[in-house]
Design an enzyme around this catalytic site. Structure first.
Site, PDB file in Angstrom:
ATOM      1  CG  HIS A  12      -0.736   0.176   2.555  1.00  0.00           C
ATOM      2  ND1 HIS A  12      -0.747  -0.672   3.835  1.00  0.00           N
ATOM      3  CD2 HIS A  12       0.671   0.690   3.000  1.00  0.00           C
ATOM      4  CE1 HIS A  12      -0.128  -0.535   4.350  1.00  0.00           C
ATOM      5  NE2 HIS A  12       0.626   0.289   4.782  1.00  0.00           N
ATOM      6  CG  HIS A  59       0.941   4.797   6.823  1.00  0.00           C
ATOM      7  ND1 HIS A  59       0.021   4.313   6.838  1.00  0.00           N
ATOM      8  CD2 HIS A  59       1.807   3.676   7.281  1.00  0.00           C
ATOM      9  CE1 HIS A  59       0.210   2.815   6.064  1.00  0.00           C
ATOM     10  NE2 HIS A  59       1.535   2.559   6.012  1.00  0.00           N
ATOM     11  CG  HIS A 193       8.968  -0.503   3.856  1.00  0.00           C
ATOM     12  ND1 HIS A 193       7.916  -0.913   3.943  1.00  0.00           N
ATOM     13  CD2 HIS A 193       8.651   0.657   3.949  1.00  0.00           C
ATOM     14  CE1 HIS A 193       6.628  -0.685   4.472  1.00  0.00           C
ATOM     15  NE2 HIS A 193       7.118   0.416   4.101  1.00  0.00           N
ATOM     16  CD  GLU A 240       3.573  -1.011   6.431  1.00  0.00           C
ATOM     17  OE1 GLU A 240       3.160  -1.081   5.107  1.00  0.00           O
ATOM     18  OE2 GLU A 240       3.530  -0.138   6.928  1.00  0.00           O
TER      19      GLU A 240
HETATM   20 FE   LIG Z   1       2.421   1.088   5.522  1.00  0.00          FE
END
Ligand SMILES: [Fe+3]
Ligand SMILES: [Fe+3]
Lengths: 279, 110, 279, 110
Positions: A12, A59, A193, A240
């Site tokens: 996402h 976020h 990431h 995540e």
């Molecule tokens: Fe995210």
């Protein structure tokens, strides 16, 4: 009773939305990424779901650090796209699957989960981008949504096993919901990431490929990993991926991997998707 | 709490220390606050009670220092939206690397 | 390791605070109520705790219906008394037991609870009144606090068993906390009352007396009752009593009932307390 | 969901219906909103989008009707703080009883 028609796992990354907004989808940097989603989009069009359950993390847009929910569930009538600092995006509002949401909340609490129940809340790219990737840019979304927020921002984040267990309740809630709605479950986030600290820019292509290949059948491995192992293998923000476990747990033990796509980097992130159907 | 090098997710003390800076950054989600920030950065940061070190880090757009002071990138990103800065430049600053080298070595580009 | 020095169950009726503010504590209506707390106050003074864990519910003051947490835990440095509509009360701020709070949050999530973690939040009469009843009106509170909010306002409220299970985690968190702090646990709310609906004014003196007599030894009965049975027996707002179970579960199986007091009605509520020590 | 007579805890539809009224009442926790409410009730209620039925219930301090319209007493109580009304009077209104009778029969007083 409502029916689970399939499960999707997907990135996402906010840059995906920015790329769409700026008309960069056909540039060399982005085209291979978006091309890989075409089969997923087609699958979604063919399957015609009525409701999308979207599991994602905020976020720092709808929640601040003043009050961080481990799990939150939306029961709102409508969810607006939130202004993430760049002004509001040109994305339609999302209608809520209110009755299913409340039913799910009842089941969660009955089964000893402790959700934050949200009647009024906006949604950030964590929900927007997966919807765009699988439903394009319609005038109005063809599905109602049931948003589930998972804290992946502030330690302690929930354990992989806890995400798994929530998926089991989600399945039972859908299958005990009076109605004939067709429900797709979208686990979102990742892939590898890390955005902050000296390890920023960490991408683990090998681990990402293994995840995409393994989430269908080898889920026990991922369910049993610790949170620290997720951070180590996928980066602090790549953790995540625990949110895909909610989706996977809501599916049958045996599933068919219909589609799979990987591209790295999208911005600073390993990115991709799987589409699963119950076998 | 972890042996993973400099991964702020586990830095609770930093997160407590950086709360005011993160709160200031969070407020930039509201257009009026973005205007106030642009109109007079120092005054805006003062009104949120930032320390001198925090003010300097924000006003010089020192992404590495902001995170070192307890800034959480998800809030800090709203500062980067004021005068748009690519994520990879912020990443390179965190890693302490030249941008091209960062793209090449960390992201496998070029 | 920190030490649990005892457990208290107590009402937190807002009229108690109002009675204190208006200097009504010695009127015929209120004197019998306050007199019954003298032994509890003395016990607290003798036991000299360093930290009070206060389990209570918000009453539409710190949380609105937009976002209702099933369980919330405070990790703040300071908690201010909230303005409930009457202006702020003259009650000192509460210092937070921050380190124990975070340790508890870590343990909760590890053990598959899903708290809302609050760094910035005010506290209403649910916490204020129990503190006043047991610590009086000092210049500064002699203890730091760890506030735990339980949703008892919006259905679904957590099950009695879930409250019990949280008490077990609380105990383990305290006993594994590095330090030599003396901790008192205060379960608050009730006793029987209903404020809304045609059943308003419902008080069940028999059930209240049985609760006060039984919570020490007969806890299994109360743990196994359903939420509906709580509402039926104690009234819709009397179901707040489930929060005493968190305290009771954090104590030994065998406890000594040191003090006990009952008075009804306080305003529209059955009111009272128990003081328990581990046997 | 329950056979317990008129216990609004279980009335989800009512709670959804009464959301705006409850939100208006919640806002009275802030002194400036209390002043605005006192200065011009109708305007204040309009600014919160209340229906005519809701406005009438609030402006006539009809506690029974407010709860019937989905008001939650914990928010409604902030209205009762504007021109102080004892809890037992609100209780009597819910029960549909005369205040003295309510004190006597329900609370065992007098
Ligand atoms: Fe995210
Ligand atoms: Fe209460």
């Amino acid at each position: 009773m409502a029916k689970i028609i399939g499960g999707v796992g997907t990135s996402h990354v906010p840059s995906i939305g920015a790329a769409l907004d700026k008309g960069l989808a056909d540039t060399p940097d982005w085209k291979p990424f978006f091309d890989g989603y075409i089969p997923g989009k087609q699958w979604m069009a063919d399957m015609k779901p009525d409701i999308a359950v979207v599991i994602f993390n905020d976020h720092g847009n709808s929640f601040f650090l003043d009050r961080v929910p481990t799990f939150a569930v939306g029961v709102a009538e409508t969810y607006h796209p939130v202004d993430e600092g760049w002004g509001p995006r040109n994305v339609p509002d999302f209608k809520g699957a209110q009755d299913l949401s409340w039913h799910f909340v009842d089941q969660l609490v009955e089964r000893h989960f402790d959700p934050l129940v949200c009647r009024e809340i906006d949604v950030d790219h964590g929900l927007q981008v997966p919807m765009e990737l699988f439903f394009g840019h319609p005038e109005a979304w063809p599905v109602k949504v049931l948003p589930i927020w998972v804290n992946t921002i502030q330690f302690p984040i929930p354990t992989p096993q806890r995400c798994w267990d929530m998926g089991k309740v989600l399945r039972d809630a859908i299958e005990s919901f009076p109605g004939d709605e067709r429900v797709v479950i979208m686990g979102t986030g990742g892939l590898s990431h890390q955005l902050q600290g000296s390890r920023a820019g960490f991408i683990n292509r090998t681990a990402d490929e293994a995840w995409l290949n393994g989430i269908a059948d080898n889920y026990d491995h991922y369910r049993n990993m610790t949170r620290e192992e997720y951070v180590e293998e996928f980066g602090s923000e790549g953790a995540e991926l625990i949110m895909w476990l909610v989706m996977r747990a809501a599916m049958n033990d045996k599933v068919t991997l219909k589609h799979r796509h990987y591209h790295a980097p999208a911005s600073m992130t390993g990115a991709g998707m799987v589409v699963l159907e119950n076998a | 709490m972890s042996t993973i090098p400099e991964t702020p997710l586990y830095d609770r003390a930093g997160s407590i220390r950086g709360y005011r800076m993160n709160k200031m950054a969070m407020s930039l989600g509201i257009p009026a606050n973005r205007e106030a920030f642009k109109a007079d950065e120092a005054a805006f940061l003062d009104s949120h009670g930032l320390s001198e070190a925090e003010k300097t880090a924000v006003m010089t757009r020192d992404w590495h220092e902001m995170v070192a002071l307890g800034g959480n990138l998800f809030f800090i990103l709203k500062i980067s939206a004021i005068d748009p800065t690519p994520m990879t430049r912020i990443g390179a600053a965190q890693a302490g690397m030249d941008h091209d080298l960062f793209l090449q070595q960390r992201l496998g580009k070029l």
